[in-house]
Design an enzyme around this catalytic site. Structure first.
Site, PDB file in Angstrom:
ATOM      1  CG  ASP A 278       3.557   5.705   2.119  1.00  0.00           C
ATOM      2  OD1 ASP A 278       3.204   6.885   2.098  1.00  0.00           O
ATOM      3  OD2 ASP A 278       3.332   4.911   1.207  1.00  0.00           O
TER       4      ASP A 278
ATOM      5  CG  ASN B 173       4.534  -1.945  -8.107  1.00  0.00           C
ATOM      6  OD1 ASN B 173       3.676  -1.276  -7.551  1.00  0.00           O
ATOM      7  ND2 ASN B 173       5.714  -2.197  -7.555  1.00  0.00           N
TER       8      ASN B 173
ATOM      9  CD  GLU C  19       7.114  -1.474  -3.867  1.00  0.00           C
ATOM     10  OE1 GLU C  19       6.220  -1.758  -4.687  1.00  0.00           O
ATOM     11  OE2 GLU C  19       7.772  -0.430  -3.924  1.00  0.00           O
TER      12      GLU C  19
ATOM     13  CG  HIS D 241       3.210   0.429  -4.672  1.00  0.00           C
ATOM     14  ND1 HIS D 241       4.472   0.796  -5.058  1.00  0.00           N
ATOM     15  CD2 HIS D 241       2.494   1.590  -4.700  1.00  0.00           C
ATOM     16  CE1 HIS D 241       4.516   2.081  -5.296  1.00  0.00           C
ATOM     17  NE2 HIS D 241       3.331   2.587  -5.087  1.00  0.00           N
TER      18      HIS D 241
END
Ligand code: F6R
Length: 236
Positions: free
Chosen positions: A63, A132, A139, A134
């Protein structure tokens, strides 16, 4: 999922580098999927030190922020140049990162996914994990079926990543990312986690139950995943 708990960050990094080394020995012209962030820095350092031959290797990064200039030190192109490309003999034309300067973000994502396929798919994918849960910039959400796509970053990801920028407002709010579908196509996956901040996300991963609110749990459905973490992640 295989789980390897290391004493500390350095041991985790050395072991991750060993996985990459074995992959290159088995297939000198392999395709690696690579991650950025703090976690893999030690792995890249070890890879440079052990002087592996990357001349036949192709790499695809997970990414990058969007938009961000490739010359920006906070961008992932710059990161890869600094930690990896400039330190090993991988050929420039064999390194790929979603183009964070592309005019048409959707067209760039489509092209990226196609290029991965044309190069034969990813043999070994290295992942980090967000606090979190990811993976890449996938997400938490209701559905995690996409291939490479444009994504709005979660507020807590912007918070977590603001440590790399002068202030929070400089963190781009979007990214171009391989999707969970892209990642799941990799033949082999190694996910790295270090530090107490990742404990909750890893705990969810270890429940071995898919939960789209913790994207990494999608890896439960992959046949060849190894989690390499340090003791702190396990609360030890
Ligand atoms: C980076 C990436 C992210 C990171 C994750 C953890 O290419 O895809 O998913 O792996 O945000 O980042 P660190 O390692 O900085 O804690």
């Amino acid at each position: 999922m295989r789980i390897i708990v290391c004493d500390n960050y350095d041991e985790m990094s050395r072991l991750a580098a060993e996985f990459v080394k074995s992959q290159i020995i088995m297939k000198p012209n392999c395709v690696l999927g690579l991650a950025t962030g703090s976690t893999p820095v030690g792995m890249y350092k070890t890879l440079a030190e052990i002087k592996l031959d990357f001349s036949g290797v192709t790499s695809f990064n997970l990414d990058d922020y969007y938009p961000i200039e490739r010359a920006n030190p906070q961008g992932y192109f710059y990161f890869m140049k600094e930690h990896f490309y400039s330190k090993v003999n991988i050929k420039g034309e064999n390194t790929f990162i979603p183009n964070s300067e592309a005019k048409d973000a959707n067209a760039e994502c489509e092209k990226y996914e196609k290029t991965i396929t044309e190069k034969g798919g990813i043999d070994l994918q290295i992942l980090g994990i967000g606090q979190n849960g990811h993976i890449a910039f996938n997400e938490p959400g209701d559905e995690l079926t996409a291939d490479t796509h444009v994504v709005d970053l979660a507020e807590n990801t912007i918070d977590a990543n603001s440590r790399f920028f002068d202030n929070r407002s400089q963190v781009p709010t979007q990214a171009l990312t391989m999707g969970v579908a892209t990642i799941m196509k990799a033949r082999k996956i190694v996910i790295l986690a270090s530090g107490a901040g990742k404990a909750a996300a890893v705990k969810s991963l270890l429940k071995n139950k898919v939960n789209t609110q913790v994207p990494a749990t999608m890896l439960c459905m992959h046949p060849d995943v190894t989690l390499i973490c340090d003791k702190e992640v396990m609360g030890k």
